[in-house]
Design a protein around this motif. Sequence first.
Motif, PDB file in Angstrom:
ATOM      1  N   TYR A 140      -7.540   2.450   8.129  1.00  0.00           N
ATOM      2  CA  TYR A 140      -7.794   3.452   7.087  1.00  0.00           C
ATOM      3  C   TYR A 140      -6.494   4.027   6.541  1.00  0.00           C
ATOM      4  O   TYR A 140      -6.335   4.176   5.319  1.00  0.00           O
TER       5      TYR A 140
ATOM      6  N   ARG B  90       2.925  11.636  -6.406  1.00  0.00           N
ATOM      7  CA  ARG B  90       1.774  11.022  -5.741  1.00  0.00           C
ATOM      8  C   ARG B  90       0.784  12.077  -5.282  1.00  0.00           C
ATOM      9  O   ARG B  90       1.166  13.085  -4.682  1.00  0.00           O
TER      10      ARG B  90
ATOM     11  N   GLN C 289     -11.380   8.033  -4.701  1.00  0.00           N
ATOM     12  CA  GLN C 289     -11.553   7.660  -3.283  1.00  0.00           C
ATOM     13  C   GLN C 289     -12.985   7.835  -2.775  1.00  0.00           C
ATOM     14  O   GLN C 289     -13.207   8.518  -1.771  1.00  0.00           O
TER      15      GLN C 289
ATOM     16  N   PHE D  32       0.799  -1.232   0.000  1.00  0.00           N
ATOM     17  CA  PHE D  32       0.000   0.000   0.000  1.00  0.00           C
ATOM     18  C   PHE D  32       0.833   1.284   0.000  1.00  0.00           C
ATOM     19  O   PHE D  32       0.691   2.105  -0.894  1.00  0.00           O
TER      20      PHE D  32
ATOM     21  N   LEU E  96      -3.708   2.744   6.235  1.00  0.00           N
ATOM     22  CA  LEU E  96      -3.012   1.820   5.334  1.00  0.00           C
ATOM     23  C   LEU E  96      -3.741   1.746   3.989  1.00  0.00           C
ATOM     24  O   LEU E  96      -3.143   1.950   2.931  1.00  0.00           O
ATOM     25  N   VAL E  97      -5.042   1.479   4.034  1.00  0.00           N
ATOM     26  CA  VAL E  97      -5.747   1.171   2.782  1.00  0.00           C
ATOM     27  C   VAL E  97      -6.085   2.404   1.950  1.00  0.00           C
ATOM     28  O   VAL E  97      -6.374   2.289   0.765  1.00  0.00           O
ATOM     29  N   LYS E  98      -6.010   3.573   2.563  1.00  0.00           N
ATOM     30  CA  LYS E  98      -6.281   4.792   1.781  1.00  0.00           C
ATOM     31  C   LYS E  98      -5.306   4.937   0.610  1.00  0.00           C
ATOM     32  O   LYS E  98      -5.603   5.617  -0.370  1.00  0.00           O
ATOM     33  N   TRP E  99      -4.132   4.277   0.707  1.00  0.00           N
ATOM     34  CA  TRP E  99      -3.127   4.387  -0.357  1.00  0.00           C
ATOM     35  C   TRP E  99      -3.455   3.522  -1.573  1.00  0.00           C
ATOM     36  O   TRP E  99      -2.816   3.653  -2.624  1.00  0.00           O
ATOM     37  N   GLY E 100      -4.411   2.624  -1.463  1.00  0.00           N
ATOM     38  CA  GLY E 100      -4.778   1.804  -2.619  1.00  0.00           C
ATOM     39  C   GLY E 100      -5.299   2.676  -3.750  1.00  0.00           C
ATOM     40  O   GLY E 100      -5.965   3.686  -3.510  1.00  0.00           O
ATOM     41  N   PRO E 101      -5.011   2.309  -5.000  1.00  0.00           N
ATOM     42  CA  PRO E 101      -5.363   3.178  -6.127  1.00  0.00           C
ATOM     43  C   PRO E 101      -6.857   3.163  -6.474  1.00  0.00           C
ATOM     44  O   PRO E 101      -7.526   2.140  -6.337  1.00  0.00           O
TER      45      PRO E 101
ATOM     46  N   ARG F 294      -4.323  11.809  -0.142  1.00  0.00           N
ATOM     47  CA  ARG F 294      -5.480  10.991   0.176  1.00  0.00           C
ATOM     48  C   ARG F 294      -6.374  11.746   1.155  1.00  0.00           C
ATOM     49  O   ARG F 294      -5.910  12.622   1.883  1.00  0.00           O
TER      50      ARG F 294
ATOM     51  N   ARG G 217       0.952  -6.747  -6.383  1.00  0.00           N
ATOM     52  CA  ARG G 217       2.018  -6.105  -5.624  1.00  0.00           C
ATOM     53  C   ARG G 217       2.718  -7.098  -4.698  1.00  0.00           C
ATOM     54  O   ARG G 217       3.924  -7.014  -4.486  1.00  0.00           O
TER      55      ARG G 217
ATOM     56  N   TYR H 187      -9.719  -3.578  -0.632  1.00  0.00           N
ATOM     57  CA  TYR H 187      -8.554  -3.131   0.157  1.00  0.00           C
ATOM     58  C   TYR H 187      -8.893  -3.136   1.650  1.00  0.00           C
ATOM     59  O   TYR H 187      -8.072  -3.511   2.494  1.00  0.00           O
TER      60      TYR H 187
END
Lengths: 203, 203
Positions: free
Chosen positions: B44, A190, B57, A21, B46-51, A193, A144, B138
């Motif tokens: 959150y 990047r 988002q 991630f 961690l998974v907020k970085w998923g595309p 978020r 990934r 995610y």
Amino acid sequence: MGTPATGHARILDEAAGDLLFRAARTADSFTGEPVTEEQVQAVYDLVKWGPTAFNAQPLRLLQVRSAQARERLVAHMAEGNKAKTATAPLALIVTADADFHEHLPVMFPNKPGIRESMEADPARERIARHNATIQLGYLIVGIRAAGLAAGPMAGFDAEGLKKEFLGDTGQEVIAVVNVGRPGPDSFRPRNPRLEYDQAVRTV
Amino acid sequence: MGTPATGHARILDEAAGDLLFRAARTADSFTGEPVTEEQVQAVYDLVKWGPTAFNAQPLRLLQVRSAQARERLVAHMAEGNKAKTATAPLALIVTADADFHEHLPVMFPNKPGIRESMEADPARERIARHNATIQLGYLIVGIRAAGLAAGPMAGFDAEGLKKEFLGDTGQEVIAVVNVGRPGPDSFRPRNPRLEYDQAVRTV
């Protein structure tokens, strides 16, 4: 690793969280290094374990490997996605199979008759798309996990792709994902978020 | 961990693959151990970085924590999901926000005017649902990464939940996910998965 034990649950280590991630990025260009069938199988054999409603597993993948098939794919991609899709080591057409119910007698023996009730269910296509899209999230994580970069794309002619590759099946295209090792100029800066407080509330 | 380097990419270790996919299971019952706000924030963050497509988002989470809110939630769950939703340490209402475009000037500065073009786009709700559903994938992985078990559910009255909790917003419910430590009899026998050759083809 067995069943998680209360109070002693393992937490994902930081390097793994980075790999999946925090440091992972969508790739816009790739090196020429091939992605093997074995790598794709390793990805599938990991992410197949992710949960779906009544174990429906509607996700299907079409690996586009031959030069001729790649040309047919690129023709249906949006203009901005053509170059990267033409040069990626591997492109995956990701689909949702509305005929997933044919597998339910084996995949979900808990509920006898579910194949028949699902066959008659007008929500079946929606259920296929919803669960395959959850699985698309697992797939991106799994690519990934295999040390590869994913380039998921939504810009394509879905009807054209269906006619070209899927014919008279119950499958609908939900994404095309390029896969490979990121090239030297692969990553754009990047973007931010949403903060926790923007996305999460409590009642 | 920095940018993946060609030929030296890290691969997820086996214990992490077990934690997230192979040994992880959907939980049907939970211990009483609470799930803290800090744990949810770690998931959150961690998974907020998923595309997502153009960094849209659209995923939103509503943590149902008060006893009164939990009762209101349970009333809209399908019969078979009421008991576990009533007793889980935490229940998350997972939604797709069709008003995600309001954040795009900050989240996707690459394309000036995208907020306005997306506001007028008849596909906006579909785009919100599609991308939030990828993010739901995610999220389930991220809950497991925090050493917790997820119990995602699709059986509920979506319209009733929307009226009860979301009112006049652009949000639609896409899942309800129970979160906690699995109880002693939490797991049903695991069902099989489609073999690689049943789910993946090559052209």
